[in-house]
Design a protein around this motif. Structure first.
Motif, PDB file in Angstrom:
ATOM      1  N   ALA A 229       0.826  -1.206   0.000  1.00  0.00           N
ATOM      2  CA  ALA A 229       0.000   0.000   0.000  1.00  0.00           C
ATOM      3  C   ALA A 229       0.860   1.256   0.000  1.00  0.00           C
ATOM      4  O   ALA A 229       0.515   2.260  -0.632  1.00  0.00           O
ATOM      5  CB  ALA A 229      -0.924   0.002   1.215  1.00  0.00           C
ATOM      6  N   THR A 230       1.990   1.208   0.716  1.00  0.00           N
ATOM      7  CA  THR A 230       2.877   2.374   0.751  1.00  0.00           C
ATOM      8  C   THR A 230       3.455   2.664  -0.630  1.00  0.00           C
ATOM      9  O   THR A 230       3.618   3.821  -1.009  1.00  0.00           O
ATOM     10  CB  THR A 230       4.019   2.146   1.747  1.00  0.00           C
ATOM     11  OG1 THR A 230       4.680   0.901   1.431  1.00  0.00           O
ATOM     12  CG2 THR A 230       3.483   2.086   3.167  1.00  0.00           C
ATOM     13  N   GLY A 231       3.750   1.592  -1.374  1.00  0.00           N
ATOM     14  CA  GLY A 231       4.267   1.765  -2.728  1.00  0.00           C
ATOM     15  C   GLY A 231       3.219   2.373  -3.640  1.00  0.00           C
ATOM     16  O   GLY A 231       3.532   3.245  -4.461  1.00  0.00           O
ATOM     17  N   ARG A 232       1.971   1.927  -3.503  1.00  0.00           N
ATOM     18  CA  ARG A 232       0.894   2.488  -4.324  1.00  0.00           C
ATOM     19  C   ARG A 232       0.663   3.959  -3.992  1.00  0.00           C
ATOM     20  O   ARG A 232       0.479   4.787  -4.879  1.00  0.00           O
ATOM     21  CB  ARG A 232      -0.395   1.695  -4.110  1.00  0.00           C
ATOM     22  CG  ARG A 232      -0.366   0.294  -4.691  1.00  0.00           C
ATOM     23  CD  ARG A 232      -1.766  -0.284  -4.770  1.00  0.00           C
ATOM     24  NE  ARG A 232      -2.379  -0.412  -3.442  1.00  0.00           N
ATOM     25  CZ  ARG A 232      -2.290  -1.495  -2.697  1.00  0.00           C
ATOM     26  NH1 ARG A 232      -1.611  -2.554  -3.142  1.00  0.00           N
ATOM     27  NH2 ARG A 232      -2.873  -1.549  -1.515  1.00  0.00           N
ATOM     28  N   GLN A 233       0.708   4.264  -2.691  1.00  0.00           N
ATOM     29  CA  GLN A 233       0.486   5.647  -2.271  1.00  0.00           C
ATOM     30  C   GLN A 233       1.598   6.560  -2.790  1.00  0.00           C
ATOM     31  O   GLN A 233       1.332   7.683  -3.244  1.00  0.00           O
ATOM     32  CB  GLN A 233       0.419   5.723  -0.750  1.00  0.00           C
ATOM     33  CG  GLN A 233       0.100   7.119  -0.224  1.00  0.00           C
ATOM     34  CD  GLN A 233      -0.002   7.146   1.290  1.00  0.00           C
ATOM     35  OE1 GLN A 233       0.173   6.129   1.959  1.00  0.00           O
ATOM     36  NE2 GLN A 233      -0.289   8.313   1.842  1.00  0.00           N
ATOM     37  N   LYS A 234       2.829   6.101  -2.732  1.00  0.00           N
ATOM     38  CA  LYS A 234       3.960   6.899  -3.225  1.00  0.00           C
ATOM     39  C   LYS A 234       3.852   7.121  -4.732  1.00  0.00           C
ATOM     40  O   LYS A 234       4.117   8.236  -5.221  1.00  0.00           O
ATOM     41  CB  LYS A 234       5.275   6.198  -2.888  1.00  0.00           C
ATOM     42  CG  LYS A 234       6.504   6.994  -3.302  1.00  0.00           C
ATOM     43  CD  LYS A 234       7.779   6.277  -2.916  1.00  0.00           C
ATOM     44  CE  LYS A 234       8.994   7.069  -3.362  1.00  0.00           C
ATOM     45  NZ  LYS A 234      10.272   6.386  -3.012  1.00  0.00           N
ATOM     46  N   ALA A 235       3.451   6.087  -5.475  1.00  0.00           N
ATOM     47  CA  ALA A 235       3.316   6.216  -6.927  1.00  0.00           C
ATOM     48  C   ALA A 235       2.200   7.190  -7.283  1.00  0.00           C
ATOM     49  O   ALA A 235       2.354   8.036  -8.174  1.00  0.00           O
ATOM     50  CB  ALA A 235       3.048   4.843  -7.547  1.00  0.00           C
ATOM     51  N   PHE A 236       1.082   7.087  -6.587  1.00  0.00           N
ATOM     52  CA  PHE A 236      -0.032   7.989  -6.864  1.00  0.00           C
ATOM     53  C   PHE A 236       0.319   9.431  -6.497  1.00  0.00           C
ATOM     54  O   PHE A 236      -0.124  10.378  -7.168  1.00  0.00           O
ATOM     55  CB  PHE A 236      -1.283   7.553  -6.095  1.00  0.00           C
ATOM     56  CG  PHE A 236      -2.115   6.528  -6.809  1.00  0.00           C
ATOM     57  CD1 PHE A 236      -2.553   6.750  -8.115  1.00  0.00           C
ATOM     58  CD2 PHE A 236      -2.464   5.343  -6.190  1.00  0.00           C
ATOM     59  CE1 PHE A 236      -3.319   5.810  -8.776  1.00  0.00           C
ATOM     60  CE2 PHE A 236      -3.232   4.388  -6.853  1.00  0.00           C
ATOM     61  CZ  PHE A 236      -3.668   4.625  -8.157  1.00  0.00           C
ATOM     62  N   SER A 237       1.083   9.620  -5.424  1.00  0.00           N
ATOM     63  CA  SER A 237       1.406  10.973  -4.978  1.00  0.00           C
ATOM     64  C   SER A 237       2.255  11.717  -6.000  1.00  0.00           C
ATOM     65  O   SER A 237       2.175  12.952  -6.092  1.00  0.00           O
ATOM     66  CB  SER A 237       2.140  10.930  -3.636  1.00  0.00           C
ATOM     67  OG  SER A 237       3.403  10.296  -3.766  1.00  0.00           O
ATOM     68  N   THR A 238       3.063  10.982  -6.776  1.00  0.00           N
ATOM     69  CA  THR A 238       3.889  11.632  -7.795  1.00  0.00           C
ATOM     70  C   THR A 238       3.049  12.150  -8.960  1.00  0.00           C
ATOM     71  O   THR A 238       3.498  13.011  -9.712  1.00  0.00           O
ATOM     72  CB  THR A 238       4.956  10.669  -8.339  1.00  0.00           C
ATOM     73  OG1 THR A 238       4.307   9.554  -8.977  1.00  0.00           O
ATOM     74  CG2 THR A 238       5.851  10.161  -7.231  1.00  0.00           C
ATOM     75  N   CYS A 239       1.833  11.622  -9.105  1.00  0.00           N
ATOM     76  CA  CYS A 239       0.965  12.025 -10.213  1.00  0.00           C
ATOM     77  C   CYS A 239      -0.169  12.936  -9.779  1.00  0.00           C
ATOM     78  O   CYS A 239      -0.831  13.550 -10.622  1.00  0.00           O
ATOM     79  CB  CYS A 239       0.351  10.798 -10.890  1.00  0.00           C
ATOM     80  SG  CYS A 239       1.539   9.624 -11.535  1.00  0.00           S
ATOM     81  N   ALA A 240      -0.427  13.012  -8.467  1.00  0.00           N
ATOM     82  CA  ALA A 240      -1.597  13.733  -7.973  1.00  0.00           C
ATOM     83  C   ALA A 240      -1.573  15.207  -8.370  1.00  0.00           C
ATOM     84  O   ALA A 240      -2.602  15.766  -8.783  1.00  0.00           O
ATOM     85  CB  ALA A 240      -1.693  13.591  -6.460  1.00  0.00           C
TER      86      ALA A 240
END
Length: 312
Positions: A229-240
């Motif tokens: 989940a932390t990896g998904r959150q980090k990936a999404f944060s770069t695109c948000a």
């Protein structure tokens, strides 16, 4: 020719129905302009001063910030003038020049945001190949290509508009010189220019939007495959941040161009134009820094160095 009197200057109305609010609006929009220049200028300085931020994403972000500074500068000074003078008069060549820069920078913004979505696609979907594919040379070519294509598309149409004679009513009920009202004042056939404008709009806006949407479909599908989940959150944060800016821009543009052309909607379109031309450039620096630890870290580092040098 509708009549024998050629128009040599236009009158910009701005917002004529805001009696008694001119001074407060002047102050608010002036402060917005100062904050826009400062915020976007700060991003450019931080990106070029901090070596950790000299990556493709921040290179394109600095291009976007540079564009936003000039995009607001083409509109806000003349808008501020409408609040303090009884009649804002501008010569026809000056009007067309403002219109050219407004649409040149606006068109270029679509291309830069599209390139940024491509960079995010490579960074998340092809992480092992991102650094080898998105080289400094390619970044420079994509940025220059965005600026040159935007310039060429708008310049060719502006040259044709410069050839038109204008006559009759010279009052433009807007806060900047939009192409539509200008063409309505022409004393010649404008069907070719209207077709070219429709063609450019139909290719650029939907085309860049489709490319961005497809890129994010691949990005989302890739992120959802990340087990942690932390990896998904980090990936999404770069695109948000990028996704927020894209949503604001396309939301405003699609609202204006897809609504039925009725007289009752003109005032609403002017308000939406304010969002697109004044508020969005102001929000961009905040959107890209609030949830971005790298930019915030670089900013605090710069402030700490400045404080240390001051005490030293």
């Amino acid at each position: 020719m509708r009549n024998g009197t050629l128009v040599t200057e236009f009158i910009l109305l701005g917002f004529p129905d805001i009696h008694g609010l001119q001074v407060p609006l002047f102050i608010v929009i002036f402060l917005i302009y100062i904050l826009t220049i400062f915020g976007n200028g700060l991003i450019i300085v931080i990106v070029w001063a901090e070596s950790r931020l000299q990556t493709p994403m921040y290179f394109f972000l600095s291009n976007l910030s540079f564009l936003e500074i000039w995009y607001t500068t083409t509109v806000i000074p003349k808008l501020l003038e409408t609040f303090v003078v009884q009649r804002t008069i501008i010569c026809v060549p000056c009007c067309l020049l403002q219109s050219f820069f407004h649409f040149f920078l606006g068109t270029t913004e679509f291309f830069i945001l599209t390139v940024m979505s491509f960079d995010r696609y490579l960074a998340i979907c092809k992480p092992l190949h991102h650094s080898t594919l998105m080289t400094s040379s390619l970044c420079l070519q994509l940025a220059l290509g965005s600026w040159m294509i935007g310039f060429t598309i708008v310049f060719c149409q502006t040259i044709l508009i410069f050839q038109l004679p204008f006559c009759g009513n010279n009052i433009i009920n807007h806060f900047y010189f939009d192409v539509g009202p200008i063409l309505k004042m022409a004393c010649a056939d404008t069907s070719l220019l209207e077709f070219l404008g429709l063609l450019a709009t139909s290719l650029i806006i939907p085309g860049s939007l489709v490319f961005t949407v497809v890129s994010y479909i691949y990005i989302v599908s890739t992120v959802l495959k990340i087990p942690l989940a932390t990896g998904r959150q980090k990936a999404f944060s770069t695109c948000a941040s990028h996704l927020t800016v894209v949503s604001l821009l396309y939301g405003a543009v699609l609202f204006m161009y897809l609504r039925p052309t009725a007289h009752s909607s003109f005032k609403i379109n002017k308000v939406v134009s304010v969002l697109n031309t004044i508020l969005t450039p102001l929000l961009n620096p905040f959107i890209y820094t609030i949830r971005n630890n790298e930019v915030k870290g670089a900013l605090w580092k710069a402030l700490a160095c400045q404080k240390a040098s001051y005490h030293g």
